[in-house]
Design a protein around this motif. Sequence first.
Motif, PDB file in Angstrom:
ATOM      1  N   TYR A  66       0.847  -1.177   0.000  1.00 47.48           N
ATOM      2  CA  TYR A  66       0.000   0.000   0.000  1.00 47.48           C
ATOM      3  C   TYR A  66       0.892   1.239   0.000  1.00 47.48           C
ATOM      4  O   TYR A  66       2.003   1.236   0.523  1.00 47.48           O
ATOM      5  CB  TYR A  66      -0.883   0.024   1.245  1.00 47.48           C
ATOM      6  CG  TYR A  66      -1.972  -1.034   1.273  1.00 47.48           C
ATOM      7  CD1 TYR A  66      -2.406  -1.656   0.113  1.00 47.48           C
ATOM      8  CD2 TYR A  66      -2.572  -1.401   2.469  1.00 47.48           C
ATOM      9  CE1 TYR A  66      -3.408  -2.597   0.146  1.00 47.48           C
ATOM     10  CE2 TYR A  66      -3.577  -2.349   2.520  1.00 47.48           C
ATOM     11  CZ  TYR A  66      -3.991  -2.944   1.351  1.00 47.48           C
ATOM     12  OH  TYR A  66      -4.980  -3.891   1.384  1.00 47.48           O
ATOM     13  N   PHE A  68       1.066   5.740  -1.605  1.00 46.47           N
ATOM     14  CA  PHE A  68       0.646   6.746  -2.566  1.00 46.47           C
ATOM     15  C   PHE A  68       1.733   6.953  -3.608  1.00 46.47           C
ATOM     16  O   PHE A  68       2.926   6.943  -3.287  1.00 46.47           O
ATOM     17  CB  PHE A  68       0.351   8.074  -1.857  1.00 46.47           C
ATOM     18  CG  PHE A  68      -0.814   8.004  -0.906  1.00 46.47           C
ATOM     19  CD1 PHE A  68      -2.100   7.835  -1.384  1.00 46.47           C
ATOM     20  CD2 PHE A  68      -0.621   8.100   0.466  1.00 46.47           C
ATOM     21  CE1 PHE A  68      -3.174   7.767  -0.514  1.00 46.47           C
ATOM     22  CE2 PHE A  68      -1.679   8.033   1.346  1.00 46.47           C
ATOM     23  CZ  PHE A  68      -2.968   7.864   0.855  1.00 46.47           C
ATOM     24  N   PHE A  72       0.430  11.857  -5.977  1.00 47.62           N
ATOM     25  CA  PHE A  72      -0.198  12.238  -4.713  1.00 47.62           C
ATOM     26  C   PHE A  72       0.816  12.928  -3.794  1.00 47.62           C
ATOM     27  O   PHE A  72       0.509  13.954  -3.179  1.00 47.62           O
ATOM     28  CB  PHE A  72      -0.763  11.003  -3.997  1.00 47.62           C
ATOM     29  CG  PHE A  72      -2.075  10.520  -4.551  1.00 47.62           C
ATOM     30  CD1 PHE A  72      -3.271  10.974  -4.029  1.00 47.62           C
ATOM     31  CD2 PHE A  72      -2.110   9.614  -5.588  1.00 47.62           C
ATOM     32  CE1 PHE A  72      -4.488  10.533  -4.534  1.00 47.62           C
ATOM     33  CE2 PHE A  72      -3.310   9.156  -6.108  1.00 47.62           C
ATOM     34  CZ  PHE A  72      -4.502   9.614  -5.580  1.00 47.62           C
ATOM     35  N   THR A 211      -8.083   5.031   1.961  1.00 45.80           N
ATOM     36  CA  THR A 211      -8.001   5.199   0.512  1.00 45.80           C
ATOM     37  C   THR A 211      -8.351   6.637   0.148  1.00 45.80           C
ATOM     38  O   THR A 211      -9.326   7.185   0.676  1.00 45.80           O
ATOM     39  CB  THR A 211      -8.966   4.247  -0.212  1.00 45.80           C
ATOM     40  OG1 THR A 211      -8.644   2.895   0.135  1.00 45.80           O
ATOM     41  CG2 THR A 211      -8.868   4.412  -1.729  1.00 45.80           C
ATOM     42  N   VAL A 212      -7.555   7.240  -0.723  1.00 47.42           N
ATOM     43  CA  VAL A 212      -7.843   8.581  -1.224  1.00 47.42           C
ATOM     44  C   VAL A 212      -8.074   8.479  -2.726  1.00 47.42           C
ATOM     45  O   VAL A 212      -7.206   8.003  -3.464  1.00 47.42           O
ATOM     46  CB  VAL A 212      -6.686   9.554  -0.931  1.00 47.42           C
ATOM     47  CG1 VAL A 212      -6.995  10.930  -1.522  1.00 47.42           C
ATOM     48  CG2 VAL A 212      -6.455   9.664   0.572  1.00 47.42           C
ATOM     49  N   LYS A 213      -9.256   8.895  -3.169  1.00 47.22           N
ATOM     50  CA  LYS A 213      -9.589   8.894  -4.590  1.00 47.22           C
ATOM     51  C   LYS A 213      -9.509  10.325  -5.094  1.00 47.22           C
ATOM     52  O   LYS A 213     -10.139  11.219  -4.536  1.00 47.22           O
ATOM     53  CB  LYS A 213     -10.978   8.307  -4.822  1.00 47.22           C
ATOM     54  CG  LYS A 213     -11.370   8.243  -6.297  1.00 47.22           C
ATOM     55  CD  LYS A 213     -12.667   7.505  -6.492  1.00 47.22           C
ATOM     56  CE  LYS A 213     -13.107   7.503  -7.948  1.00 47.22           C
ATOM     57  NZ  LYS A 213     -12.106   6.932  -8.860  1.00 47.22           N
ATOM     58  N   ARG A 214      -8.743  10.520  -6.155  1.00 44.54           N
ATOM     59  CA  ARG A 214      -8.546  11.853  -6.731  1.00 44.54           C
ATOM     60  C   ARG A 214      -8.729  11.753  -8.240  1.00 44.54           C
ATOM     61  O   ARG A 214      -7.852  11.258  -8.961  1.00 44.54           O
ATOM     62  CB  ARG A 214      -7.151  12.369  -6.399  1.00 44.54           C
ATOM     63  CG  ARG A 214      -6.824  13.755  -6.913  1.00 44.54           C
ATOM     64  CD  ARG A 214      -5.477  14.222  -6.375  1.00 44.54           C
ATOM     65  NE  ARG A 214      -5.525  14.353  -4.919  1.00 44.54           N
ATOM     66  CZ  ARG A 214      -4.441  14.514  -4.155  1.00 44.54           C
ATOM     67  NH1 ARG A 214      -3.232  14.539  -4.707  1.00 44.54           N
ATOM     68  NH2 ARG A 214      -4.576  14.636  -2.842  1.00 44.54           N
ATOM     69  N   ASN A 216      -9.480  10.121 -11.491  1.00 47.35           N
ATOM     70  CA  ASN A 216      -9.447   8.721 -11.889  1.00 47.35           C
ATOM     71  C   ASN A 216      -8.351   7.932 -11.174  1.00 47.35           C
ATOM     72  O   ASN A 216      -8.197   6.733 -11.412  1.00 47.35           O
ATOM     73  CB  ASN A 216      -9.232   8.607 -13.403  1.00 47.35           C
ATOM     74  CG  ASN A 216     -10.411   9.165 -14.189  1.00 47.35           C
ATOM     75  OD1 ASN A 216     -11.561   9.017 -13.762  1.00 47.35           O
ATOM     76  ND2 ASN A 216     -10.144   9.786 -15.317  1.00 47.35           N
ATOM     77  N   SER A 218      -6.219   6.717  -7.573  1.00 50.73           N
ATOM     78  CA  SER A 218      -6.457   6.449  -6.158  1.00 50.73           C
ATOM     79  C   SER A 218      -5.205   5.841  -5.544  1.00 50.73           C
ATOM     80  O   SER A 218      -4.357   5.278  -6.244  1.00 50.73           O
ATOM     81  CB  SER A 218      -7.655   5.511  -5.958  1.00 50.73           C
ATOM     82  OG  SER A 218      -7.383   4.232  -6.501  1.00 50.73           O
ATOM     83  N   LYS A 220      -3.832   4.040  -1.486  1.00 56.02           N
ATOM     84  CA  LYS A 220      -4.269   3.646  -0.157  1.00 56.02           C
ATOM     85  C   LYS A 220      -3.055   3.390   0.720  1.00 56.02           C
ATOM     86  O   LYS A 220      -1.950   3.116   0.233  1.00 56.02           O
ATOM     87  CB  LYS A 220      -5.169   2.422  -0.201  1.00 56.02           C
ATOM     88  CG  LYS A 220      -4.538   1.154  -0.714  1.00 56.02           C
ATOM     89  CD  LYS A 220      -5.469  -0.049  -0.552  1.00 56.02           C
ATOM     90  CE  LYS A 220      -6.780   0.121  -1.258  1.00 56.02           C
ATOM     91  NZ  LYS A 220      -7.650  -1.069  -1.148  1.00 56.02           N
ATOM     92  N   ASP A 240     -11.153  15.648  -3.350  1.00 60.92           N
ATOM     93  CA  ASP A 240     -10.681  14.344  -2.879  1.00 60.92           C
ATOM     94  C   ASP A 240     -11.789  13.614  -2.117  1.00 60.92           C
ATOM     95  O   ASP A 240     -12.597  14.237  -1.418  1.00 60.92           O
ATOM     96  CB  ASP A 240      -9.470  14.505  -1.951  1.00 60.92           C
ATOM     97  CG  ASP A 240      -8.173  14.730  -2.717  1.00 60.92           C
ATOM     98  OD1 ASP A 240      -8.203  14.684  -3.962  1.00 60.92           O
ATOM     99  OD2 ASP A 240      -7.140  14.967  -2.068  1.00 60.92           O
ATOM    100  N   ILE A 242     -12.053  10.609   0.696  1.00 62.59           N
ATOM    101  CA  ILE A 242     -11.289   9.829   1.660  1.00 62.59           C
ATOM    102  C   ILE A 242     -12.187   8.723   2.203  1.00 62.59           C
ATOM    103  O   ILE A 242     -13.262   8.998   2.730  1.00 62.59           O
ATOM    104  CB  ILE A 242     -10.778  10.712   2.821  1.00 62.59           C
ATOM    105  CG1 ILE A 242      -9.907  11.853   2.280  1.00 62.59           C
ATOM    106  CG2 ILE A 242     -10.004   9.881   3.831  1.00 62.59           C
ATOM    107  CD1 ILE A 242      -9.567  12.896   3.339  1.00 62.59           C
TER     108      ILE A 242
END
Length: 376
Positions: A66, A68, A72, A211-214, A216, A218, A220, A240, A242
């Motif tokens: 896991y 970033f 990110f 998990t951070v989705k930004r 398209n 992501s 974690k 974002d 979260i």
Amino acid sequence: MARPLTARLTVVALLGAALLVSACGLPRSGPTKGEIYKGSVEKGGTSHVIEVDDRVSRAANYSPAYGFGSDFRNAGQVGADEVRPGDVLGLSIWENVDDGLLTSLGASSTQLTELQVDSQGYIFVPYAGRVRAAGNSPEELRRIITQKLESQTPDPQVMVTRVAGDGATVSVMGKVNAQGVYPIERPTRTLSSMLSKSGGVSIEPEVAVVTVKRGNASGKVWLRDLYSNTRNDIALRPGDVILVEEDQRSFTALGALGGQTKVPLGNEQINAIEAVAMVGGLATLLADPKGVFVMRTEPQAVARAVLGRNDIYGDQRMAYVLNLTKPDGMFVARDFVIRDGDTVYVTEAPFVQWQKIMNSILGTASDVGTAESAFR
């Protein structure tokens, strides 16, 4: 004459029982070791059956981590009150003349309300033209508009207010104590501070994954790693999402083991010995210690390293064989890492199948003898 005939009938019955057992099969927990080998690529099957040694263990010791990505980690912090597309702004403009560009006769100021920032981030201000609003704070936008108007009216005074819109916000959801949409403010510009703002996680920190989705993309990270490594405490960006959830990684244990179940991996690295121990160990009266299998699908790079071949393409089904009876078998199994989605399967010892056959035959013979006695 009766006894030889009876003996012959008994033999026939035993042979018939053996044939019946052979034809119908016996209860068991899964395939035998021989049946798994018959499914190998070398014998026309679809799986690579690999006996694990130190080299194979090292080659297969790949664990998706896991974390970033650089996109990110390299993103800078946003301003506390950034204007965004879709926000609605209000402008108040004062001019130091009786008959100004924007003010009506006898008025000292002009109110421009509900100026919506368009999808490209601009607003239109009379005599200032199309002004870039998105990405600026209201104070920065005030200075920009003032500079544009100064060449046309003396000493203009501008005030910018947000009529609607939340500016830079993020959504926090999942296993937190206060889900919601939160503005990115000076104290909450990073991931850890935003989690604190939302009340912290509502599950055990040891199994929490963030998990951070930004857009398209992501990424974690374990909650534990978020606080132990500052590089994981990324700067947040507007929009974002979260998500905090409990880790779902697991392996499945089947066959001649103390238990057959799906086992959570947790946040620790688990080896094959520990995986077997977690379900009660090998079943003493059933298990074949030469037939401990770990089955998984390997990515192309790992499969090539394990097989020592460069002509392997795409994901490959692998059946790793651990022989615990070898002098170093326990050490090799201790070094073999279990991954998410693995199936740990232990075959039954050959003696167990033979014992089942004999029990079935003898049970059938006993039934035949009982029937014979009934007809005497």
